[in-house]
Design a protein around this motif. Structure first.
Motif, PDB file in Angstrom:
ATOM      1  N   ARG A 162      -1.770  -0.493   0.862  1.00 17.91           N
ATOM      2  CA  ARG A 162      -0.498  -0.443   1.574  1.00 17.91           C
ATOM      3  C   ARG A 162       0.590  -1.004   0.675  1.00 17.91           C
ATOM      4  O   ARG A 162       0.372  -1.999  -0.024  1.00 17.91           O
ATOM      5  N   ALA A 203       6.634   5.587   8.101  1.00 17.44           N
ATOM      6  CA  ALA A 203       6.075   5.850   6.772  1.00 17.44           C
ATOM      7  C   ALA A 203       6.522   7.217   6.304  1.00 17.44           C
ATOM      8  O   ALA A 203       6.717   8.138   7.110  1.00 17.44           O
ATOM      9  N   GLY A 207       2.805   7.679   2.793  1.00 15.17           N
ATOM     10  CA  GLY A 207       2.346   6.437   3.393  1.00 15.17           C
ATOM     11  C   GLY A 207       3.156   5.203   3.073  1.00 15.17           C
ATOM     12  O   GLY A 207       2.821   4.102   3.528  1.00 15.17           O
ATOM     13  N   GLU A 209       5.847   2.543   3.627  1.00 15.76           N
ATOM     14  CA  GLU A 209       6.399   2.114   4.907  1.00 15.76           C
ATOM     15  C   GLU A 209       7.821   1.562   4.792  1.00 15.76           C
ATOM     16  O   GLU A 209       8.236   1.071   3.750  1.00 15.76           O
TER      17      GLU A 209
END
Length: 220
Positions: A162, A203, A207, A209
């Motif tokens: 992430r 997102a 992906g 964010e």
């Protein structure tokens, strides 16, 4: 007596005036047609606030827009006095045919997820020439008022899949739903709305964010 206002009270006091509460400030925009007109608006704002301008008023001039910001620096938030100044400024602008435009205002913050905030914060402060915000160990601010605020979010474990640096975009509370739908229509994905309307996590298609934030949902 100068009274510090809760987020909800500050917002309610100025929304009908064309101002919005954003990150401990009152903000509005004024459309202009030239830098000369922007200077005229700025002069009017300073004159209207009088001797209190230096302490409470910040002005950003562009050829198409002037952004006015009010805050009580000693409290680092909005007080009843700032609300009074907003009323006076709105009336003065109206007298010369200028209208406030709160939807032209927004603030960008950069959030950095960290396992050891104390270890990494000095690096970012030195790199950017930022200084710690008073009374907190997780915020850095640009002393020149040019760059976005940086804040550090405590992680409880590594998250290698992430992104650990993301944008927080603070918008007027009545602009958030529109901005959300626009981002989703542009290919974004809603990750979480469990803390809305304080913030929505979105997102991009890969992906990465980002958050849309407002003042709402943050007072006890």
């Amino acid at each position: 007596m100068e009274e510090t206002l809760r987020r909800q009270d500050a917002s309610a006091a100025v929304t009908h005036l064309g101002w919005r509460f954003l990150l401990g400030t009152l903000r509005t925009g004024v459309a202009v047609g030239s830098l000369s007109q922007a200077a005229e608006v700025a002069t009017l704002a300073v004159t209207t606030c009088g001797a209190e301008a230096d302490d409470h008023l910040r002005v950003d001039l562009r050829p198409s827009r002037v952004t006015l910001t009010l805050q009580s620096p000693k409290q680092a938030t909005v007080t009843s006095h700032d609300v009074d100044l907003a009323r006076r400024l709105t009336a003065a602008l109206s007298d010369v045919g200028r209208q406030t435009d709160p939807w032209s205002t927004q603030l960008l913050e950069i959030a950095i997820d960290a396992l050891d905030i104390a270890a990494i914060r000095p690096f970012w402060a030195a790199l950017l020439g930022y200084t710690p915000e008073a009374d907190t160990d997780v915020v850095l601010i640009d002393p020149q008022g040019q760059g976005p605020t940086i804040w550090f979010q405590q992680m409880d474990q590594p998250r290698p899949q992430r992104n650990r640096i993301h944008f927080d975009l603070c918008v007027p509370h009545d602009e958030a739903e529109h901005r959300l739908s626009t981002a989703l229509s542009a290919g974004g994905r809603l990750v979480s709305a469990k803390d809305a309307p304080a913030f929505w996590i979105l997102a991009d298609p890969e992906g990465n964010e980002a958050c849309i934030t407002t003042w709402q949902g943050r007072d006890d």
